[in-house]
Design an enzyme around this catalytic site. Sequence first.
Site, short mmCIF file in Angstrom:
data_model
loop_
_atom_site.label_atom_id
_atom_site.label_comp_id
_atom_site.label_asym_id
_atom_site.label_seq_id
_atom_site.Cartn_x
_atom_site.Cartn_y
_atom_site.Cartn_z
CG ASP A 52 -2.22 0.85 0.88
OD1 ASP A 52 -2.17 1.68 -0.05
OD2 ASP A 52 -3.24 0.71 1.59
C1 NOJ Z 1 -4.13 3.88 0.00
C2 NOJ Z 1 -5.31 3.00 0.18
O1 NOJ Z 1 -5.23 2.33 1.42
C3 NOJ Z 1 -5.48 1.95 -0.91
O2 NOJ Z 1 -6.72 1.34 -0.75
C4 NOJ Z 1 -5.34 2.56 -2.27
O3 NOJ Z 1 -5.49 1.56 -3.25
C5 NOJ Z 1 -4.00 3.24 -2.36
N1 NOJ Z 1 -3.91 4.28 -1.36
C6 NOJ Z 1 -3.75 3.84 -3.75
O4 NOJ Z 1 -4.54 4.94 -3.94
#
Ligand code: NOJ
Length: 751
Positions: free
Chosen positions: A295
């Site tokens: 993430d």
């Molecule tokens: C953080 C989020 O937790 C995740 O769900 C998302 O896909 C990513 N950012 C990318 O935007």
Amino acid sequence: MKSTKIISLTVIIALLGSMLPTVRAIAPPPPKRFAQRQANIERRIDTLLARMTVEEKLGQLQQLDGDVDGSFRAEHPDLVRRGLLGSFLNVRGAKRVNELQRIAMTESRLKIPVLFGYDVIHGYRTIFPVPLGEASSWSPVDAERSAQIAAREASAAGVRWTFAPMVDIARDPRWGRIVEGAGEDPYFGSVMARARVRGFQGADYSDPTRVVACAKHFVAYGAAEAGRDYNTTDMSETTLREIYLPPFKAAVDAGVGTFMSAFNDLNGVPTSANPFTLTEVLRNEWKFDGLVVSDYESVKELMNHNLAADEREAARAAINAGVDIEMVSRLFNKHGAQLLRENKVSMGTLDEAVRRVLRIKFRLGLFDNPYVDESREAKEIMSAEHLRAAREVAARSLVLLKNERETLPLTKNLRSIAITGPLADDQKNLTGSWNADALNKTEGIVSVLAGIRAKTGAETKINYAKGCEITGDDTSGFAEAVRAAQNSDVAIVVVGESAEMSGEAASRSSLDLPGRQLDLIKAVQATGKPTVVVLMNGRPLTINWIAENSPAILETWFAGTEAGNAIADVLFGDVNPGGKLPVTFPRSVGQIPLYYNHKNTGRPPDAKNKYTSKYLDVDVTPLFPFGHGLSYTQFSLTNLQLSAQRIRPDGRIIASVEVENTGRRAGDEVVQLYIRDVAASVTRPVRELKGFERITLRPGEWRRVSFTLTPESLGFYDRQMRFRVEPGAFKVIVGTSSVGGLEAGFEVIQR
Ligand code: NOJ
């Protein structure tokens, strides 16, 4: 007599086969051609890997972010040219994507295509209901359909990778990200996970109208302590395996190409550096051969977690645990070469990570078909067909929580309708917390007011008054709202949360309606006019006063681009609501976590006995239980039958029930099958969902609905973490919510 019934049931099962989500085999076997293609892909990867420098290898593991408007940054083209950047997030738009891809395919040394990822969570530009809302349809067919349309629109804009589905189980409505998943139940979440993966990827995501999916956030992110986003999670391996892992496993079984490691730590080990979950479970047990992306900066955050003292240690911990692509932070890139020199990361580990990335790029067909057809965007995005689907799916996702005295549906020839509430004439909140390319756009988004205006004729006077804002203390608009109600036959009050009150970094400690909205409802109801409450929210709310005093409540979540039309379809009875809650509504924050599949305890709640498991100041039951939802018609369930009284641990049993529409309108019911393991070597939940089906019946029509229980349905993890079916008594409960239902019993006997 009995045997003919069983035979006919078996025939029904066979005939209905693939139509029933609950009896469908987990994944279709890959065709032979698929195996040959995979072998060919591995050979092409070998050839490439042999030619790659360490820098180029690390480049494949780097993902960087574009701007919110979809553009890329000044440094990106050169990084692509030098082979130092393998994938993007947020960069989109056919022209831009092709521009970068042309650099990769014509100017870089090895001509490895770049991959464009984006959060296409519930639609790209045509926005469908938020995932929790869509899950309320209890219809995997609808979930698959909306994901397929999202894939078509996203791929037309050059995006071939979605960071969805989010399959985190959530039992705590304080956690704002509960809106992004399918709710609280692992079986239900698994069915939805499969449907969404199939919808995005299709049978083969080399199809240029498909995208590769990403099961996230691996894992247990939804168990954040106190519902506070990014917070610590701590649980037994049993809970991990029985509650949080199943939807991820279902995604693997459905062929998901990618996983995202999460932000949280789990039992002391951050999930973006957790060899147990990323390697032992995901790779070794489940045989997942796709890629894992971290993430956003979660590799760098290993330092905040106090797992790594510096950047180098963070990179090392993540890659060795099984993260392949690093999202946004650049630690693999910065420190990878030195980690190799110091033997802290092996070349084998690096090559394996690169192989997984290349494998997905090959499976997407990007090496052979790297460019997007630029004419697709104009034709496909927000096409009439997509908008029609958005309206239908939205209508099927609405949940009628309460309907006394047939307040709903409204007749179309009312003389006047008062419409009030801060969300009544709202467009910007309807698309929910992830709105992809619809971000900051309102064109084409249908408000409730617009939907009702379009539904009613010129002879119906609409008296609109906003009443108040979502938050704040200002009640100066109440008088106008009350006047509107006084001058109308009925009042509709549209209230709830703003879209940004749920989603990422949007935890709440109170689940009450924000601001003065409840007071607005009370003021409008005090006029004595029949009042319908329309809710928009990204989580269960504690709406006790409304539940007790308002005659009709329609839960609409955030229903997307066509929300207003879909809500009007249901309010006026053109669509009979059939949605059900995929999550429990508590009466009070103090009850949380509150979920239907809880344990019985040694002292189950008993109002007559003080020394039982309950509260002094609030009823122990939910306000609205999991699986609850009403219709404008009524259904009766009768004659629950089991195909056997006794089965062996590896046996199957068919449960079937007659469902009849006993009311005056055609409508949908979601028949739900639960089991209870009566006595076992570890304590088992009071009931567990193991099958469901949404069916449509005309007035007076009846149907026998069947479910097959398999060892997978009956088993659990024992004290040694072995999944097995234990001999003993089981109950089968079939009903229309997680409360009540018809019961029957059978026994599993020793082999
Ligand atoms: C953080 C989020 O937790 C995740 O769900 C998302 O896909 C990513 N950012 C990318 O935007």
